[in-house]
Enzyme design. Structure first.
Site, PDB file in Angstrom:
ATOM      1  N   GLY A 142      42.033-120.711  -4.678  1.00 24.42           N
ATOM      2  CA  GLY A 142      40.908-120.131  -5.549  1.00 24.42           C
ATOM      3  C   GLY A 142      39.630-119.487  -5.068  1.00 24.42           C
ATOM      4  N   ILE A 195      36.383-120.355  -4.837  1.00 25.52           N
ATOM      5  CA  ILE A 195      35.572-121.308  -3.746  1.00 25.52           C
ATOM      6  C   ILE A 195      36.570-121.818  -2.686  1.00 25.52           C
ATOM      7  CG2 ILE A 195      33.613-123.012  -3.316  1.00 25.52           C
ATOM      8  CD1 ILE A 195      33.297-122.772  -6.541  1.00 25.52           C
ATOM      9  N   ASN A 234      48.608-124.353  -7.165  1.00 21.96           N
ATOM     10  CA  ASN A 234      49.671-124.212  -8.083  1.00 21.96           C
ATOM     11  C   ASN A 234      49.715-122.666  -8.711  1.00 21.96           C
ATOM     12  OD1 ASN A 234      47.585-124.331  -9.805  1.00 21.96           O
ATOM     13  ND2 ASN A 234      48.429-125.809 -11.296  1.00 21.96           N
ATOM     14  N   SER A 263      29.500-130.013 -10.607  1.00 21.02           N
ATOM     15  CA  SER A 263      28.872-128.887 -11.094  1.00 21.02           C
ATOM     16  C   SER A 263      27.422-129.045 -11.478  1.00 21.02           C
ATOM     17  CB  SER A 263      29.711-128.374 -12.443  1.00 21.02           C
ATOM     18  OG  SER A 263      28.679-127.399 -12.981  1.00 21.02           O
ATOM     19  N   THR A 291      26.357-128.618 -14.449  1.00 18.45           N
ATOM     20  CA  THR A 291      26.496-128.872 -15.580  1.00 18.45           C
ATOM     21  C   THR A 291      26.260-130.243 -16.109  1.00 18.45           C
ATOM     22  OG1 THR A 291      27.843-128.151 -17.606  1.00 18.45           O
ATOM     23  CG2 THR A 291      29.088-129.120 -15.681  1.00 18.45           C
ATOM     24  N   TYR A 333      34.879-129.665 -20.377  1.00 16.43           N
ATOM     25  CA  TYR A 333      34.856-129.428 -19.173  1.00 16.43           C
ATOM     26  C   TYR A 333      33.721-130.203 -18.497  1.00 16.43           C
ATOM     27  CZ  TYR A 333      33.055-126.891 -14.849  1.00 16.43           C
ATOM     28  OH  TYR A 333      32.492-126.577 -13.682  1.00 16.43           O
ATOM     29  N   LYS A 377      33.791-133.445 -15.495  1.00 15.28           N
ATOM     30  CA  LYS A 377      33.082-133.344 -14.002  1.00 15.28           C
ATOM     31  C   LYS A 377      32.178-134.775 -14.036  1.00 15.28           C
ATOM     32  CE  LYS A 377      34.299-129.694 -12.243  1.00 15.28           C
ATOM     33  NZ  LYS A 377      35.606-129.642 -11.120  1.00 15.28           N
ATOM     34  N   ARG A 398      19.115-119.029 -14.139  1.00 23.35           N
ATOM     35  CA  ARG A 398      20.044-119.645 -13.126  1.00 23.35           C
ATOM     36  C   ARG A 398      19.749-119.626 -11.564  1.00 23.35           C
ATOM     37  NH1 ARG A 398      20.876-120.876 -17.782  1.00 23.35           N
ATOM     38  NH2 ARG A 398      22.731-121.104 -18.819  1.00 23.35           N
ATOM     39  N   ASP A 456      24.390-122.273 -24.126  1.00 24.37           N
ATOM     40  CA  ASP A 456      23.399-122.183 -22.981  1.00 24.37           C
ATOM     41  C   ASP A 456      22.426-122.937 -22.927  1.00 24.37           C
ATOM     42  OD1 ASP A 456      25.275-120.204 -21.721  1.00 24.37           O
ATOM     43  OD2 ASP A 456      24.639-118.513 -22.346  1.00 24.37           O
TER      44      ASP A 456
END
Ligand code: UD1
Length: 335
Positions: free
Chosen positions: A10, A12, A32, A124, A126, A149, A153, A231, A296
């Protein structure tokens, strides 16, 4: 060290594999290809001269994953494999809970069975939700997750902490990423969004490349310097390097849970990102101001004091470098 990197093909993950190899480690990729492509493995070889071993395995398949650990006998794991689209997680919550929780539980059960004690986990920013004070430190309170999501985490962090408590020799490093962007300076690996990108930088580069007609700035009436959201954008290579420093530290430890914010400490607004992109790449972007995007938050950036001092890490690239590298990657993708 021999390290299993789940999700190693992926965005990262692939940059982390390159940096692991550059530092003399052996990376075993488990992927995968649900959100990545096999040609990335060839590209890693082109960059490093080393072809990392690959297992095409889904981490929710415990039997297949266990076989990888039995074959390889790693000293540590860097666990990236997870679903990561916030919007999709709202539409398909069970998929997110299954993928992101089952994968981690499988990895930990197998690590215990195989006596592998070191794990670096990709979390994250988040988890902080909409923080009351910025920049956020690792002690900033965790807020109720805004999406399935984000919740996965938070739960994964809790699973790791509880598991470590019950297994005192086990070492955990939780990395809370801010916004990873950029690509390898060679233009050989980078982000591969499926369909219309949700994230800002791939949308910018696809708009500049003519794949998208127009970029929409999601809101310009936030309480920030220019009204657009702020951000902390971090170059993917700088982020990748933190994983290696984190796992090298774990190898020397006995029974710890490290938690680090991984950001540059610099907040940039959407408008600043667009201006930097135009300036650095000499491309004109077609954009308009639109409505705020649901979910957001107005502003977040990292206090990175802890990782800078404990891991002796410092970001090498700035926003413009990252935008130039993302643009080079985009141009090569179309050739
Ligand atoms: C989100 C997630 C983060 C996740 C990351 C990568 C949250 C709070 N954050 O970050 O956990 O790791 O995605 O998947 O859920 N923007 C535009 N126009 C666009 C696209 C984005 O103006 O077309 C703006 C957004 O409003 C935001 C900024 O650009 O202010 C960055 O957006 P994005 O790249 O999607 O990342 P985040 O939402 O910050």
């Amino acid at each position: 060290m021999k390290i299993i990197v789940t999700g190693g093909a992926g965005f990262i993950g692939s940059h982390t594999v390159v940096e692991l190899i550059a530092r003399g480690h052996e990376a075993i990729i488990v992927d995968n290809f649900s959100n990545s492509q096999p040609f990335i493995i060839d590209r890693i070889k082109e960059i490093t001269g080393v072809s990392p071993k690959l297992y095409q395995v889904d981490c929710t398949d415990k039997k297949a994953l266990k076989q990888v650990f039995e074959n390889e006998k790693p000293e540590g794991v860097i666990h990236f494999a997870a679903s990561k689209a916030v919007g999709e997680s709202v539409l398909k919550p069970l998929l997110y809970y299954r993928n992101n929780l089952t994968s981690l539980i499988n990895v930990l059960e197998i690590m215990k069975e195989e006596k592998v004690n070191n794990i670096v986990f990709s979390s994250s920013c988040t988890v902080y939700g909409s923080p009351d004070v910025i920049p956020v430190t690792e002690k900033t309170p965790i807020k109720k997750a805004e999406s399935p999501y984000g919740n996965t985490k938070q739960i994964d962090e809790q699973i790791l902490t509880d598991f470590q408590k019950a297994n005192p020799l086990f070492n955990v490093s939780i990395l809370r990423y801010f916004n990873p962007i950029g690509a390898h300076p060679t233009g050989k690996i980078g982000e591969l969004p499926i369909g219309t990108p949700n994230n800002l930088i791939p949308f910018i580069t696809q708009t500049a490349a003519g794949i998208r007609k127009q970029l929409t700035i999601f809101g310009d009436t936030y309480d920030t310097k220019d009204g657009s959201c702020i951000r902390d954008y971090i170059h993917v290579i700088d982020l990748a390097i933190t994983h290696i420093k984190a796992i090298e530290k774990l190898k020397k430890e006995n029974g710890i849970v490290d938690v680090y914010n991984v950001g540059t400490g610099v907040g940039s607004s959407v408008i600043e990102v667009i201006e930097s992109f135009e300036e650095a790449t000499k491309q004109k972007l077609n954009f308009r101001i639109g409505n705020p995007r649901e979910g957001d938050i107005s502003a977040i950036y990292a206090d990175n004091t802890k990782i800078v001092s404990e891991l002796e890490w410092k970001p090498k690239y700035n926003l413009k470098d990252a935008l130039v590298h993302a643009w080079e990657w985009q141009k090569k993708l179309q050739k």
